[in-house]
Design a protein around this motif. Structure first.
Motif, short mmCIF file in Angstrom:
data_model
loop_
_atom_site.label_atom_id
_atom_site.label_comp_id
_atom_site.label_asym_id
_atom_site.label_seq_id
_atom_site.Cartn_x
_atom_site.Cartn_y
_atom_site.Cartn_z
N SER A 196 2.76 7.06 0.81
CA SER A 196 4.01 7.35 0.10
C SER A 196 5.22 6.63 0.69
CB SER A 196 4.27 8.86 0.07
OG SER A 196 3.26 9.52 -0.63
N ASP A 197 5.06 5.36 1.00
CA ASP A 197 6.22 4.54 1.40
C ASP A 197 6.85 5.02 2.71
OD1 ASP A 197 8.48 3.01 -1.04
OD2 ASP A 197 7.81 2.34 0.92
N PHE A 198 6.04 5.46 3.64
CA PHE A 198 6.55 5.95 4.92
C PHE A 198 6.07 5.05 6.05
CE2 PHE A 198 8.35 8.80 7.83
CZ PHE A 198 7.44 9.30 8.75
N LEU A 199 7.01 4.45 6.77
CA LEU A 199 6.70 3.67 7.97
C LEU A 199 5.53 2.68 7.77
CD1 LEU A 199 6.90 6.44 10.74
CD2 LEU A 199 8.68 4.91 9.99
N LEU A 200 5.51 2.01 6.60
CA LEU A 200 4.38 1.13 6.30
C LEU A 200 4.27 0.01 7.33
CD1 LEU A 200 4.91 0.82 2.45
CD2 LEU A 200 3.27 2.26 3.61
N TRP A 201 5.39 -0.53 7.77
CA TRP A 201 5.38 -1.63 8.75
C TRP A 201 4.94 -1.12 10.11
CZ3 TRP A 201 6.85 -6.87 8.49
CH2 TRP A 201 7.07 -7.51 9.71
N GLN A 202 5.51 0.03 10.52
CA GLN A 202 5.30 0.51 11.88
C GLN A 202 3.92 1.12 12.09
OE1 GLN A 202 7.81 1.11 9.83
NE2 GLN A 202 9.76 1.47 10.89
N THR A 203 3.27 1.56 11.04
CA THR A 203 1.97 2.23 11.22
C THR A 203 0.79 1.32 10.90
OG1 THR A 203 2.05 3.09 8.96
CG2 THR A 203 2.89 4.52 10.70
N SER A 204 1.02 0.01 10.88
CA SER A 204 -0.08 -0.88 10.52
C SER A 204 -1.25 -0.74 11.48
CB SER A 204 0.39 -2.33 10.49
OG SER A 204 0.80 -2.72 11.80
N HIS A 205 -0.97 -0.40 12.73
CA HIS A 205 -2.07 -0.22 13.69
C HIS A 205 -2.00 1.16 14.34
CE1 HIS A 205 -2.16 -4.56 13.15
NE2 HIS A 205 -3.40 -4.53 13.57
N SER A 206 -1.68 2.15 13.51
CA SER A 206 -1.66 3.52 14.03
C SER A 206 -2.90 4.25 13.57
CB SER A 206 -0.45 4.28 13.50
OG SER A 206 0.72 3.58 13.76
N CYS A 207 -3.21 5.35 14.26
CA CYS A 207 -4.32 6.19 13.83
C CYS A 207 -3.82 7.08 12.69
CB CYS A 207 -4.80 7.04 14.99
SG CYS A 207 -6.18 8.09 14.58
N LEU A 208 -4.49 7.03 11.54
CA LEU A 208 -4.08 7.84 10.39
C LEU A 208 -4.97 9.06 10.29
CD1 LEU A 208 -3.70 5.10 7.62
CD2 LEU A 208 -1.98 5.90 9.20
N VAL A 209 -4.36 10.23 10.23
CA VAL A 209 -5.15 11.45 10.08
C VAL A 209 -4.63 12.21 8.87
CG1 VAL A 209 -5.81 13.64 11.14
CG2 VAL A 209 -5.64 11.60 12.54
N PHE A 210 -5.50 12.46 7.91
CA PHE A 210 -5.12 13.23 6.74
C PHE A 210 -5.73 14.62 6.86
CE2 PHE A 210 -3.14 9.81 4.64
CZ PHE A 210 -3.89 8.67 4.78
N GLN A 211 -4.89 15.63 6.81
CA GLN A 211 -5.39 17.00 6.96
C GLN A 211 -5.06 17.80 5.71
OE1 GLN A 211 -3.37 17.45 10.97
NE2 GLN A 211 -5.40 18.15 11.54
N ILE A 239 0.81 -1.22 0.00
CA ILE A 239 0.00 0.00 0.00
C ILE A 239 0.84 1.27 0.00
CG2 ILE A 239 -2.07 -0.97 1.01
CD1 ILE A 239 -1.10 0.11 3.73
N ARG A 240 2.08 1.19 -0.52
CA ARG A 240 2.93 2.36 -0.37
C ARG A 240 2.40 3.57 -1.13
NH1 ARG A 240 7.44 2.97 -4.61
NH2 ARG A 240 6.57 1.68 -6.26
#
Lengths: 274, 335
Positions: free
Chosen positions: B213-228, A239-240
């Motif tokens: 955009s290929d940023f911390l894909l592994w580490q943010t699998s269970h993070s809260c994503l906020v798009f502003q 999903i990059r």
């Protein structure tokens, strides 16, 4: 003092929940009204868009007076199918692979089946279905039945599309991370057996292994259903560059909701680092 | 301009901060600082000026995080994909980075006072050597600080990071430190550039784009994503509060999902260990099936050995990484 702040915080959360409820209610009421009225109502209520979760897909509202909320049988089938196909062609760009991420409890098989069939009818080649508990994967035969049934109801010719169930790696309950771990183990085993050196390991090597020799492209678009703002472990490697569009729920989702989301996707511009 | 902005919050900001702090707060926030160039276009500035404003906003955001008791921040400063930009822009960004890291070294006393630890994550050997040396100095100088942590992702993409982690594990296998069967989700996490940090609780992307955009894909699998939708140089304290509020609203459901994932991970490790033990007993047994007690003893013994092996490997990896930085520091600085 701490007690006071605690109370204020609870009050804040309450306000946000009331706000969100109001937004959803208005959304339903104003759906049939003109888009401008909706925007004015929102502005009047000073509802911060961010508090409604992921960016509101109603920015590009498509009002089609012929819209049917739910699939209906009958000889409207041909007209609908042609319409779906033309809707797909009218979009500037169509995703090749869509992920349906169900971030809510109690999934509904018929609604997901609808979504899959609509995606296929509009011209999307691959659809992945994912939920946090692996329910759809465990019951994939039931989902397949539902899809076939919806296909018949909607008059979509099933023979043109093949539905393949892709598991995310092995039969064990796993998510995208586990398939990356398995690929890593495979590589390390070949290093252990002196078949390759650690210096040979490259991004493309890992990518090829993770594709499992099926040439399925990465998801271009993920439609996320439910209030949870997280990918919940969905295919981290793939999903990059995926665009994420959020919809409130997959239950009773309509074709128009999907089309709105696809239109939003069509207007996204990827700069790919440049 | 400085990395550290002094100054308190104003009264309204202080009150809002205290209200938010009554609820669960993220301990690690990640930012995709997008929108510098669009900001520059909007204000009819040079692109480079947009990037400088972006850096100032970063310093300000760190100040807000300090007041909100958020001890760790990770930012996406430069992606490997950004090397595709024009030579002029890339050189400009490298020059900006050099200036900022030089400035950072000048402020080292201030950094010590605030206990700021700077880490730089990425495939650093892609950068010009003089920048690498400055980065190494910054990392080594602030290594012992432990009050707050800033991780700067430079020459970074998540896929390269994951691939590098696999390469490190393969190196461990080559060195005879670990076996291929020791490879697991937690071991891979320990081999990422971000292994000294917990996973981000909250990931914020500005400028309205809705992708990772290929940023911390592994580490943010269970993070809260906020798009502003706000552009990064225009980011405000209230935007940050909105994002934290989102985190608080999602907190329970995400915690549940994380727990579920952790349980599955533990189960998987147990099954993997059992499988190894079964294989071992088969090969070294005398043909008779082992009884339950013997199997349990063997399992406990195997798990303990595996954990020891993994610890030794991780020590060696840490040593290798520290040497990379100290070797760069001991090189004479290029004029």
């Amino acid at each position: 003092m701490a007690l006071l702040y605690g109370l204020l915080w609870r009050l804040l959360l309450l306000l946000v929940h009331v706000n969100t409820a109001l937004v959803s209610w208005l959304r339903v009421r104003l759906r049939s009204w003109k888009g401008r009225l909706w925007e004015r109502a929102v502005a009047a209520l000073l509802l911060p868009v961010a508090l409604a979760g992921f960016p509101d897909q109603h920015k590009k509202l498509n009002h089609n007076p012929d819209a049917t909320a739910n699939p209906v049988t009958g000889n409207r089938g041909d007209g609908r199918r042609a319409r779906w196909l033309s809707d797909g062609k009218a979009l500037e760009k169509l995703p090749v692979h869509v992920g349906l991420l169900v971030a809510e409890e109690e999934p509904s098989y018929s609604d997901i089946a609808n979504l899959v069939v609509w995606c296929m009818a509009v011209g999307i080649s691959y659809v992945s279905v994912y939920d946090n508990h692996g329910i759809f994967r465990k019951n994939n035969s039931r989902l397949l039945e539902e899809i076939l049934r919806q296909q018949n109801l909607l008059g979509v010719d099933g023979s043109k599309y093949s539905i393949e169930f892709l598991s995310n790696g092995s039969d064990k309950h796993n998510d995208g991370k586990q398939s990356i771990v398995q690929a890593a183990q495979q590589i390390c085993r070949s290093v252990e057996n002196k078949e390759r050196s650690s210096k040979d390991i490259s991004v493309s090597m890992l990518d090829v292994l993770l594709r499992e020799s099926k040439n399925i492209p990465d998801p271009d678009l993920v439609l996320k259903f439910g209030p949870v703002n997280s990918t919940l472990g969905f295919l981290p490697w793939h999903i990059r560059l995926t665009e994420f569009i959020s919809l409130p729920s997959h239950r009773d989702v309509s074709y128009d909701n999907v089309l709105d989301a696809l239109q939003r996707y069509a207007s996204c511009q990827q700069r790919l680092g440049q | 301009m400085s990395w550290i902005k002094e100054g308190d919050l104003n009264l309204l900001e202080k009150i809002s901060a205290n209200v938010l702090k009554a609820g669960p707060m993220p301990k690690h926030v990640a930012f995709i600082m997008d929108g510098n160039r669009r900001f520059a276009r909007k204000k009819n500035m040079e692109r480079q000026e947009g990037h400088m404003q972006g850096f100032n906003k970063l310093a300000e955001t760190l100040r807000w995080c300090k007041h909100l008791n958020i001890p760790e921040v990770t930012v996406y400063a430069f992606s490997i994909e950004n090397f595709k930009r024009t030579k002029e822009e890339v050189d400009g960004l490298m020059e900006l980075a050099k200036q900022k890291f030089e400035r950072l070294l000048e402020e080292r006393d201030n950094l010590e006072k605030h206990g700021v630890c700077i880490r730089v994550l990425g495939d650093l050997n892609m950068l010009p050597l003089d920048l690498q040396e400055l980065i190494a100095k910054a990392v080594v100088t602030t290594r012992a600080h432990n009050k707050c942590f800033l991780n700067v992702c430079f020459a970074y993409t998540s896929r390269y990071e994951i691939t590098n982690a696999v390469r490190e594990m393969a190196w461990g296998v080559e060195q005879g430190l670990i076996k291929a069967s020791d490879v697991s989700e937690s071991l891979l996490s320990e081999c990422l550039y971000s292994n000294n940090s917990p996973n981000p609780d909250l990931l914020i992307r500005t400028s309205g784009e809705v992708r990772l955009s290929d940023f911390l894909l592994w580490q943010t699998s269970h993070s809260c994503l906020v798009f502003q939708s706000v552009l990064w140089p225009e980011y405000s304290f209230w935007n940050l509060c909105e994002a934290i509020l989102q985190y608080q609203l999602n907190h329970k459901s995400i915690q549940k999902a994380r727990e579920l994932h952790r349980e599955h991970q533990a189960l998987q490790q147990l099954e993997a260990d059992r499988a190894c033990v079964a294989e071992h007993l088969q090969h070294h047994g005398n043909g008779k099936p082992a009884d339950a007690q013997r199997r349990q003893e063997a399992l406990l013994h195997y798990t303990a050995c595996r954990e020891d092996r993994v610890q030794d490997f991780l020590e060696a990896l840490k040593h290798k990484r520290n040497s990379f930085f100290s070797d760069l520091c001991s090189k004479p600085v290029l004029a």
